[in-house]
Motif scaffolding. Structure first.
Motif, PDB file in Angstrom:
ATOM      1  N   ARG A 150      59.063  39.674  48.084  1.00 59.01           N
ATOM      2  CA  ARG A 150      58.492  40.943  47.653  1.00 59.01           C
ATOM      3  C   ARG A 150      57.640  40.741  46.406  1.00 59.01           C
ATOM      4  O   ARG A 150      57.854  39.821  45.630  1.00 59.01           O
ATOM      5  N   LEU A 151      56.689  41.629  46.241  1.00 58.71           N
ATOM      6  CA  LEU A 151      55.876  41.652  45.043  1.00 58.71           C
ATOM      7  C   LEU A 151      56.604  42.505  44.014  1.00 58.71           C
ATOM      8  O   LEU A 151      56.926  43.668  44.282  1.00 58.71           O
ATOM      9  N   HIS A 152      56.886  41.929  42.846  1.00 62.42           N
ATOM     10  CA  HIS A 152      57.608  42.666  41.805  1.00 62.42           C
ATOM     11  C   HIS A 152      56.632  43.076  40.700  1.00 62.42           C
ATOM     12  O   HIS A 152      55.881  42.250  40.184  1.00 62.42           O
ATOM     13  N   GLU A 153      56.661  44.335  40.367  1.00 60.75           N
ATOM     14  CA  GLU A 153      55.771  44.847  39.326  1.00 60.75           C
ATOM     15  C   GLU A 153      56.343  44.524  37.952  1.00 60.75           C
ATOM     16  O   GLU A 153      57.436  44.971  37.596  1.00 60.75           O
ATOM     17  N   GLU A 154      55.616  43.746  37.182  1.00 59.82           N
ATOM     18  CA  GLU A 154      56.056  43.361  35.846  1.00 59.82           C
ATOM     19  C   GLU A 154      55.445  44.256  34.766  1.00 59.82           C
ATOM     20  O   GLU A 154      56.055  44.490  33.731  1.00 59.82           O
ATOM     21  N   HIS A 155      54.238  44.711  35.018  1.00 60.27           N
ATOM     22  CA  HIS A 155      53.555  45.576  34.038  1.00 60.27           C
ATOM     23  C   HIS A 155      52.547  46.438  34.784  1.00 60.27           C
ATOM     24  O   HIS A 155      51.847  45.958  35.678  1.00 60.27           O
ATOM     25  N   TYR A 156      52.476  47.691  34.401  1.00 66.19           N
ATOM     26  CA  TYR A 156      51.531  48.607  35.053  1.00 66.19           C
ATOM     27  C   TYR A 156      51.026  49.603  34.015  1.00 66.19           C
ATOM     28  O   TYR A 156      51.815  50.230  33.306  1.00 66.19           O
ATOM     29  N   ARG A 157      49.702  49.691  33.944  1.00 73.85           N
ATOM     30  CA  ARG A 157      49.124  50.633  32.971  1.00 73.85           C
ATOM     31  C   ARG A 157      47.801  51.159  33.508  1.00 73.85           C
ATOM     32  O   ARG A 157      46.867  50.390  33.741  1.00 73.85           O
ATOM     33  N   VAL A 158      47.736  52.454  33.727  1.00 77.58           N
ATOM     34  CA  VAL A 158      46.507  53.120  34.144  1.00 77.58           C
ATOM     35  C   VAL A 158      46.311  54.322  33.232  1.00 77.58           C
ATOM     36  O   VAL A 158      47.171  55.212  33.172  1.00 77.58           O
ATOM     37  N   THR A 159      45.213  54.338  32.497  1.00 77.36           N
ATOM     38  CA  THR A 159      44.961  55.424  31.550  1.00 77.36           C
ATOM     39  C   THR A 159      43.582  56.018  31.799  1.00 77.36           C
ATOM     40  O   THR A 159      42.741  55.451  32.501  1.00 77.36           O
ATOM     41  N   GLY A 160      43.346  57.164  31.196  1.00 77.30           N
ATOM     42  CA  GLY A 160      42.044  57.803  31.278  1.00 77.30           C
ATOM     43  C   GLY A 160      41.698  58.223  32.693  1.00 77.30           C
ATOM     44  O   GLY A 160      42.521  58.810  33.409  1.00 77.30           O
ATOM     45  N   LEU A 161      40.498  57.895  33.115  1.00 76.06           N
ATOM     46  CA  LEU A 161      39.998  58.293  34.433  1.00 76.06           C
ATOM     47  C   LEU A 161      40.093  57.172  35.458  1.00 76.06           C
ATOM     48  O   LEU A 161      39.506  57.261  36.538  1.00 76.06           O
ATOM     49  N   ARG A 162      40.815  56.138  35.129  1.00 77.41           N
ATOM     50  CA  ARG A 162      40.923  55.003  36.061  1.00 77.41           C
ATOM     51  C   ARG A 162      41.739  55.392  37.302  1.00 77.41           C
ATOM     52  O   ARG A 162      42.645  56.229  37.239  1.00 77.41           O
ATOM     53  N   SER A 163      41.403  54.742  38.405  1.00 83.76           N
ATOM     54  CA  SER A 163      42.131  54.985  39.650  1.00 83.76           C
ATOM     55  C   SER A 163      43.435  54.203  39.662  1.00 83.76           C
ATOM     56  O   SER A 163      43.540  53.130  39.062  1.00 83.76           O
TER      57      SER A 163
END
Length: 204
Positions: free
Chosen positions: A130-143
């Motif tokens: 499986r792909l494990h999410e280590e870091h995720y950050r989406v801010t502003g108008l980003r998709s």
């Protein structure tokens, strides 16, 4: 891995055996007992990759549509990044169903059991990594990072891991040696529990 419980015989019982009680106990069928173990997993190694999904770069390789989308994304306010890990495993094991009667020689007089084991086999774990999410950050108008992007990253990382494993002889050999060392210790303890001194070899 199948586990065996070892029975530690008290000193009094050992004295009784020496006085003749062992005659009432039939010798262990070493060959059949070892075959019943079937598959014995001895060692495993983690093989991992780390990948990143972030805002695409503007590149001629994307073609006009790709470049246009990249420019649009670059103009959006905020940041977009996802860091993912992908782990698979190398497993070293013995297939004891490949043991033949000629591979086991037991001397009841000297209480020595010689066993020639099949070669250690090394395979990748059969489970889908499986792909494990280590870091995720989406801010502003980003998709948001889409499932399709994650699937593409996983496919890319899987191909890289497969390529690395095919050319990686050093780690496989280290894993094989670790497995053989553990196998010698495991069979020595098991045969000792059955009353035999072990002489262990491996087929090429």
């Amino acid at each position: 891995m199948k586990r065996f419980r070892y029975l530690f015989v008290p000193v009094v019982a050992c004295v009784m055996m020496l006085s003749g009680c062992e005659k009432d106990t039939p010798p262990v069928d070493v060959y059949s007992s070892l075959q019943e173990v079937s598959r014995l997993e001895l060692a495993r190694m983690t093989v991992g990759k780390v990948g990143k999904i972030s805002d695409p770069l503007v590149s001629d390789a994307h073609g006009f549509a790709g470049k246009f989308q990249a420019v649009v994304d670059a103009m959006k306010i905020g940041t977009r990044i996802g860091v993912y890990s992908y782990d698979t495993y190398l497993v070293a094991y013995l297939d004891l169903t490949k043991l033949s009667p000629e591979d086991v020689e037991v001397n009841e007089e000297s209480h020595i059991a010689k066993v020639i084991l099949p070669p250690v086999e090394i395979v990748t774990d059969g489970r889908d990594p499986r792909l494990h999410e280590e870091h995720y950050r989406v801010t502003g108008l980003r998709s948001s990072i889409s499932p399709a992007e994650r699937a593409a990253l996983k496919s890319q990382m899987a191909a890289e891991v497969k390529k690395e494993l095919a050319s990686d002889k050093g780690n496989k050999e280290a894993l094989r040696k670790e497995a053989e060392m553990k196998a010698r210790a495991w069979f020595a303890a098991l045969l000792s529990d059955w009353g035999y001194e072990a002489e262990i070899e491996f087929k090429d």
